[in-house]
Scaffold this active site. Structure first.
Site, PDB file in Angstrom:
ATOM      1  N   TYR A 100       0.849  -1.193   0.000  1.00 53.56           N
ATOM      2  CA  TYR A 100       0.000   0.000   0.000  1.00 53.56           C
ATOM      3  C   TYR A 100       0.886   1.245   0.000  1.00 53.56           C
ATOM      4  CZ  TYR A 100      -3.682  -3.274   1.249  1.00 53.56           C
ATOM      5  OH  TYR A 100      -4.561  -4.325   1.244  1.00 53.56           O
ATOM      6  N   ASN A 128     -12.250  -1.448  -4.486  1.00 48.65           N
ATOM      7  CA  ASN A 128     -12.100  -1.778  -5.903  1.00 48.65           C
ATOM      8  C   ASN A 128     -13.347  -2.537  -6.376  1.00 48.65           C
ATOM      9  OD1 ASN A 128     -11.345  -2.781  -8.428  1.00 48.65           O
ATOM     10  ND2 ASN A 128      -9.937  -4.292  -7.563  1.00 48.65           N
ATOM     11  N   CYS A 136      -6.370  -6.149  -6.989  1.00 54.79           N
ATOM     12  CA  CYS A 136      -6.156  -5.679  -5.620  1.00 54.79           C
ATOM     13  C   CYS A 136      -5.580  -6.784  -4.731  1.00 54.79           C
ATOM     14  CB  CYS A 136      -7.443  -5.111  -5.037  1.00 54.79           C
ATOM     15  SG  CYS A 136      -8.872  -6.174  -5.193  1.00 54.79           S
ATOM     16  N   HIS A 137      -5.704  -8.039  -5.151  1.00 54.88           N
ATOM     17  CA  HIS A 137      -5.146  -9.147  -4.368  1.00 54.88           C
ATOM     18  C   HIS A 137      -3.613  -9.131  -4.380  1.00 54.88           C
ATOM     19  CE1 HIS A 137      -5.558 -10.673  -8.512  1.00 54.88           C
ATOM     20  NE2 HIS A 137      -4.494 -11.419  -8.238  1.00 54.88           N
ATOM     21  N   GLU A 163      -1.057 -17.439  -9.258  1.00 57.69           N
ATOM     22  CA  GLU A 163      -0.094 -16.644 -10.016  1.00 57.69           C
ATOM     23  C   GLU A 163       1.355 -17.003  -9.655  1.00 57.69           C
ATOM     24  OE1 GLU A 163      -0.945 -12.448  -9.827  1.00 57.69           O
ATOM     25  OE2 GLU A 163      -3.089 -12.774 -10.164  1.00 57.69           O
TER      26      GLU A 163
END
Length: 173
Positions: A100, A128, A136-137, A163
């Site tokens: 962040y 989001n 956003c993850h 991912e």
């Protein structure tokens, strides 16, 4: 007119919303801020062109592929600040994470100001309206914590593992 449809993912039911043939929303049906700010009636339309493209994108993503985010026309609804944060999220590469604080520094740089509050960025990330696709993850706490995912930490962990992010190096708050 706003249209909606549903998508069954490996980690839960998803609601898609579209307007003017652009994706404006994608939420897990039990997530925090579900349909936040949406008050218009939505009509079911499983054949809406943007939904067909989005479902194809999601199918590829959940098969472990890295579909191009720019193949989808999106128009998330929010303040200018939130849109700036969401634009930063789109730039996070598949399989990567940032903090962040990193996003706050980038927004400050873009605005030509000294600083932006990381908590304000966290609020924008949490709101989001197009989860997964606007990734956003991929945002973690400054100390490496898996925190702040409106869809829940189990889903965040699942998406990052999909991912090929080593979530064992990240800890749960």
């Amino acid at each position: 007119m706003i249209y909606k449809t549903h998508y069954t993912s490996p980690i839960g039911e998803i609601l898609l919303a579209g307007k003017d043939n652009k994706l404006i929303g994608l939420w897990f049906e039990d997530q925090k801020y579900y349909l936040h700010g949406f008050h218009e009636k939505m009509l079911e339309n499983d054949q809406y062109a943007v939904f067909l493209k989005t479902k194809d994108w999601l199918d590829k993503y959940f098969k472990g592929e890295n579909p191009n985010i720019h193949d989808l026309e999106m128009e998330p609804i929010g303040s200018d600040f939130r849109k700036a944060v969401w634009k930063c999220l789109i730039e996070i590469s598949y399989g990567q994470v940032i903090t962040y604080s990193d996003i706050a520094k980038e927004i400050a740089k873009q605005k030509g100001i000294q600083s932006v509050c990381a908590q304000a960025v966290g609020g924008a990330v949490g709101h989001n309206p197009i989860s997964i696709i606007i990734p956003c993850h991929r945002v973690v706490g400054k100390n490496g914590s898996l925190t702040g995912y409106a869809g829940g930490l189990k889903r965040k962990s699942y998406l990052l593992k999909l991912e090929h992010v080593d979530v064992e190096t990240l800890f749960k708050e």
